[in-house]
Each structure stands twice: as structure tokens, then as C-alpha cells.
Design a protein around this motif. Structure first.
Motif, PDB file in Angstrom:
ATOM      1  N   LEU A  50      -4.012   0.632   9.032  1.00  0.00           N
ATOM      2  CA  LEU A  50      -3.528  -0.490   8.240  1.00  0.00           C
ATOM      3  C   LEU A  50      -3.345  -1.680   9.169  1.00  0.00           C
ATOM      4  CD1 LEU A  50      -0.854   0.434   5.545  1.00  0.00           C
ATOM      5  CD2 LEU A  50      -3.313   0.135   5.301  1.00  0.00           C
ATOM      6  N   TYR A  52      -2.037  -5.612   9.653  1.00  0.00           N
ATOM      7  CA  TYR A  52      -0.962  -6.405   9.061  1.00  0.00           C
ATOM      8  C   TYR A  52      -0.800  -7.716   9.812  1.00  0.00           C
ATOM      9  CZ  TYR A  52       1.913  -4.694  12.961  1.00  0.00           C
ATOM     10  OH  TYR A  52       2.399  -4.408  14.213  1.00  0.00           O
ATOM     11  N   LEU A  66       2.751  -9.090  -0.603  1.00  0.00           N
ATOM     12  CA  LEU A  66       1.618  -8.252  -0.976  1.00  0.00           C
ATOM     13  C   LEU A  66       0.531  -9.067  -1.682  1.00  0.00           C
ATOM     14  CD1 LEU A  66       3.743  -5.250  -2.291  1.00  0.00           C
ATOM     15  CD2 LEU A  66       2.662  -5.487  -0.033  1.00  0.00           C
ATOM     16  N   SER A 104      -3.920  -4.171   2.411  1.00  0.00           N
ATOM     17  CA  SER A 104      -3.821  -2.885   1.720  1.00  0.00           C
ATOM     18  C   SER A 104      -5.020  -1.992   2.030  1.00  0.00           C
ATOM     19  CB  SER A 104      -3.711  -3.102   0.209  1.00  0.00           C
ATOM     20  OG  SER A 104      -2.429  -3.587  -0.129  1.00  0.00           O
ATOM     21  N   TYR A 126      -2.954   2.859  -6.644  1.00  0.00           N
ATOM     22  CA  TYR A 126      -1.875   1.972  -6.212  1.00  0.00           C
ATOM     23  C   TYR A 126      -0.732   2.746  -5.551  1.00  0.00           C
ATOM     24  CZ  TYR A 126      -3.853  -2.140  -8.580  1.00  0.00           C
ATOM     25  OH  TYR A 126      -4.639  -3.198  -8.934  1.00  0.00           O
ATOM     26  N   MET A 129      -1.687   3.191  -2.003  1.00  0.00           N
ATOM     27  CA  MET A 129      -1.598   1.928  -1.276  1.00  0.00           C
ATOM     28  C   MET A 129      -0.151   1.610  -0.912  1.00  0.00           C
ATOM     29  SD  MET A 129      -4.399   0.016  -3.675  1.00  0.00           S
ATOM     30  CE  MET A 129      -5.083  -1.321  -2.715  1.00  0.00           C
ATOM     31  N   VAL A 130       0.759   1.861  -1.867  1.00  0.00           N
ATOM     32  CA  VAL A 130       2.172   1.614  -1.611  1.00  0.00           C
ATOM     33  C   VAL A 130       2.726   2.624  -0.605  1.00  0.00           C
ATOM     34  CG1 VAL A 130       4.469   1.705  -2.680  1.00  0.00           C
ATOM     35  CG2 VAL A 130       2.637   0.389  -3.756  1.00  0.00           C
ATOM     36  N   GLN A 133       1.770   1.425   2.737  1.00  0.00           N
ATOM     37  CA  GLN A 133       2.612   0.291   3.134  1.00  0.00           C
ATOM     38  C   GLN A 133       3.991   0.768   3.587  1.00  0.00           C
ATOM     39  OE1 GLN A 133       2.535  -1.995  -0.478  1.00  0.00           O
ATOM     40  NE2 GLN A 133       0.351  -2.451  -0.301  1.00  0.00           N
ATOM     41  N   GLY A 155      -0.811  -7.303  -5.930  1.00  0.00           N
ATOM     42  CA  GLY A 155       0.435  -7.238  -5.182  1.00  0.00           C
ATOM     43  C   GLY A 155       1.654  -7.224  -6.085  1.00  0.00           C
ATOM     44  N   HIS A 158       1.791  -3.725  -7.259  1.00  0.00           N
ATOM     45  CA  HIS A 158       2.339  -2.939  -6.153  1.00  0.00           C
ATOM     46  C   HIS A 158       3.855  -3.102  -6.064  1.00  0.00           C
ATOM     47  CE1 HIS A 158      -1.601  -2.568  -3.594  1.00  0.00           C
ATOM     48  NE2 HIS A 158      -1.672  -1.947  -4.752  1.00  0.00           N
TER      49      HIS A 158
END
Length: 353
Positions: A50, A52, A66, A104, A126, A129-130, A133, A155, A158
């Protein structure tokens, strides 16, 4: 902000102009590799990267930002959003807040099908993806709680998943351009048609293409025109057939915005989105920000109003449709809600862990 359509709607709303570096501290980039990441399908990747972006220092109050489908951290560092929020004395002043913007799964510089696996990349949704994160924050950055989670479009969805899946993790949730209800109706129907158009292009070849499928640009342009831009804005921008034709020509002249497999995964990931069953689990103060002319989340269906009755500490900011709004793209411009965010941050209780 939906990066695949940013170029297509440039005549309607400038979302891609970068903020001046002097407006807030220079963004910093980083990567975290998540070991043995398990997807909802049961598949596991030994290493999931990931990427960022951060703005501000780790000593500030953490805020998670997001991005939308097809976007990345970079797509949130634009003048209408970051330029209105991250600067000195602005609502998310980076001298006070530590702003974290992940790419993401399947987006930006994070792990995605085009890295080499193509259609062998695990199907993600999703929740995956969360979860990624969450691991980025807790394992990678050592953050156990954030002041606010704010997300736009995907986002925003999310943000709803975060608030229901990890209800103790944030004080405030600000989902934008989204609904806390099942992906359905016109929104999913048009997504499905777009995806089927690309998959059924002979150029796609089951995901083993040598060049991006030729039908992809038509599918993207059709979905973007139908579901983003605003009714009044389109009338003002293209009041004649000649001007409408010019807009279409400009959109079709744009290069394909993404790798086809990446694109299909990104949009398919929304299919099982439905946080509605868990809305009563939310502990955060919620401010849902939508635009009255949002083509994907039309308020007149009343599904959002009904769902919000189940959010204990929640309210809706509905931006009235006008010549300044751009439908689903409206919330990419923070001028419509910057002061509401400032008030929210000043008044919402700090819940802690």
C-alpha cells in the motif's frame, strides 16, 4: 474525485489543478508491505503493498482522507480540495493535523493487477480495501485512532465501511458523494454495462490484451457523461448540438485513463457494497455531504434519508443544485463544505479508543 473522468469533465470543473506548494507542507510519500493479506474470497497474498501520502507531521491529530474510484492520493492533492482544507488556518490545517491519504488496493502505486498478475490478482471488495487501510494505519504507522475519516465517492463508501467495521477507530466520519445503502439501481446498472462493454470487446481477450481495448474509451465516456457533471452545468456548457458534439469529441480524444484489468477490478469492487445492516453500530459523529444533483446518489429516492435515521449521531449536508454544482463531482470542491467541517471539528466529541 474520479480520476478516470477528470479529463472528460475538465470543461465543467477543474479538479486536477495542483495546489500551490506554499499552501501547506510538502506531501511525503511512503509504502507499507502487508504480509499475508487475506481477501474476502479466502485468497491470500504473501505481500500486499500500500502506497500512501502524508501532509503534516505525525505529532498532529491523524485524519484519514480517502480517494474515489480510479484515483489515488495524488487525486486528493488538488486545489479545489487540498487547497481549501490543508493550508494555514484552514479546517484541516496541516500544522495541526496529520493527513494520511492511502492509494487503495488496485489504485495508484499500491498493488494492482497490472503489476503482473493480471486476472490472477485476487478479486477485492470495499471491505478488503478498508481492512488494508486499517493495517496500514495500525501496523505501518502505529496509529490506533483518528480524529476524522473523510472520503469522496468510493472514498465516501469506504468511510461508511470504516464507521461500521471499525466503529471505535474514529471520532468523526465524513462520507461524501455516497449512500449508506446497497450498490443498486442506476448506479450499479450503468457500472455493469460499462464493465460488460469492456469485457466483451474482442481486444480485451480475457484480460490478456496487448493494447488497451478500443471500446474502453467509449464505455468510460458514456458512464462519466451519464453519472457525473450536473444537469445545469451540462446545459450551460453545451446549450447547442455543436457544443455538445465538441464536448463528445474532446472526451473521445482523451487517452484511455487506466489499464483495463485495473479498471475492471476497481469498479467491480463496489458490487457487494452494503453497510446498511450495520448502521446502528456506528459510534462516530457522522456528517454525510451530498449534492442535490448527484446523478449516482439522487436524494429524491429517499433511501439515504431513511437510512440516516439509524445513525445515532448523524446529519446530512445536502448542497443545493446550482450553476456552480457539478452533480457527483460537486464534493470534489471543498468550498461547499469547508466551514461545516471547521464547525464539526470544533464541536464533535473526542471519543478515543
Amino acid at each position: 474525485m474520479l480520476r478516470p473522468f477528470a479529463a472528460a469533465v475538465a470543461v465543467l470543473l477543474v479538479l486536477s489543478a495542483p495546489s500551490r506548494a506554499a499552501d501547506y507542507p510538502a506531501p511525503k510519500q511512503g509504502d507499507v508491505v502487508l504480509k499475508d493479506f487475506k481477501f474476502h474470497t479466502g485468497e491470500t497474498m504473501p505481500e500486499l503493498k500500500l502506497h500512501y501520502t502524508t501532509v503534516g507531521e505525525p505529532t498532529g491529530q491523524p485524519v484519514l482522507v480517502l480517494h474515489g474510484t480510479g484515483g489515488s492520493g495524488a487525486s486528493m492533492l488538488v486545489a479545489p480540495f487540498a487547497g481549501e482544507l490543508f493550508g494555514k488556518d484552514q479546517p484541516l490545517d496541516a500544522a495541526k493535523y496529520y493527513i494520511i491519504i492511502p492509494d487503495s488496493i488496485g489504485h495508484g502505486k499500491s498493488s494492482k493487477p497490472s503489476d503482473g498478475l493480471k486476472t490472477k490478482f485476487p478479486a477485492y471488495d470495499y471491505a478488503d480495501m478498508v481492512d488494508a487501510q486499517h493495517r496500514l494505519l495500525t501496523e505501518g504507522l502505529g496509529i490506533k485512532h483518528v480524529r476524522m475519516i473523510i472520503g469522496n465517492s468510493m472514498g465516501g463508501m469506504h468511510s461508511w465501511v470504516w464507521a461500521t467495521r471499525y466503529p471505535d477507530f474514529m471520532d468523526i466520519a465524513v462520507p461524501m458523494a455516497s449512500q449508506p445503502t446497497e450498490m443498486a439501481a442506476r448506479n450499479w446498472m450503468l457500472r455493469r454495462i460499462m464493465l460488460e462493454t469492456i469485457r466483451n470487446d474482442p481486444d480485451y481477450n480475457g484480460g490478456n490484451y496487448t493494447a488497451q481495448p478500443r471500446m474502453m474509451k467509449y464505455a468510460v465516456a458514456a458512464y462519466g457523461t451519464a453519472t457525473a457533471g450536473g444537469t445545469i452545468a451540462y446545459q450551460l456548457a453545451a446549450p447547442t448540438a455543436a457544443k455538445a458534439d465538441k464536448m463528445v469529441d474532446e472526451r473521445l480524444a482523451q487517452p484511455v485513463p487506466s489499464d483495463a484489468n485495473d479498471f475492471l477490478y476497481q469498479w467491480e469492487s463496489s458490487h457487494d457494497y452494503n453497510p446498511s445492516a450495520d448502521l446502528d453500530k456506528i459510534k462516530a459523529t457522522v456528517l454525510l455531504i451530498n449534492s442535490a444533483d448527484d446523478e449516482r446518489n439522487p436524494p429524491e429516492t429517499n433511501v439515504t434519508a431513511e437510512a440516516m435515521k439509524r445513525v445515532k449521531d448523524g446529519k446530512v449536508l445536502l448542497i443545493p443544485a446550482s450553476a456552480e454544482t457539478r452533480g457527483h463531482l460537486t464534493t470534489g470542491s471543498a468550498k461547499f463544505y469547508a466551514e461545516a467541517l471547521r464547525e464539526l471539528l470544533a464541536t464533535a466529541p473526542q471519543r478515543g479508543m
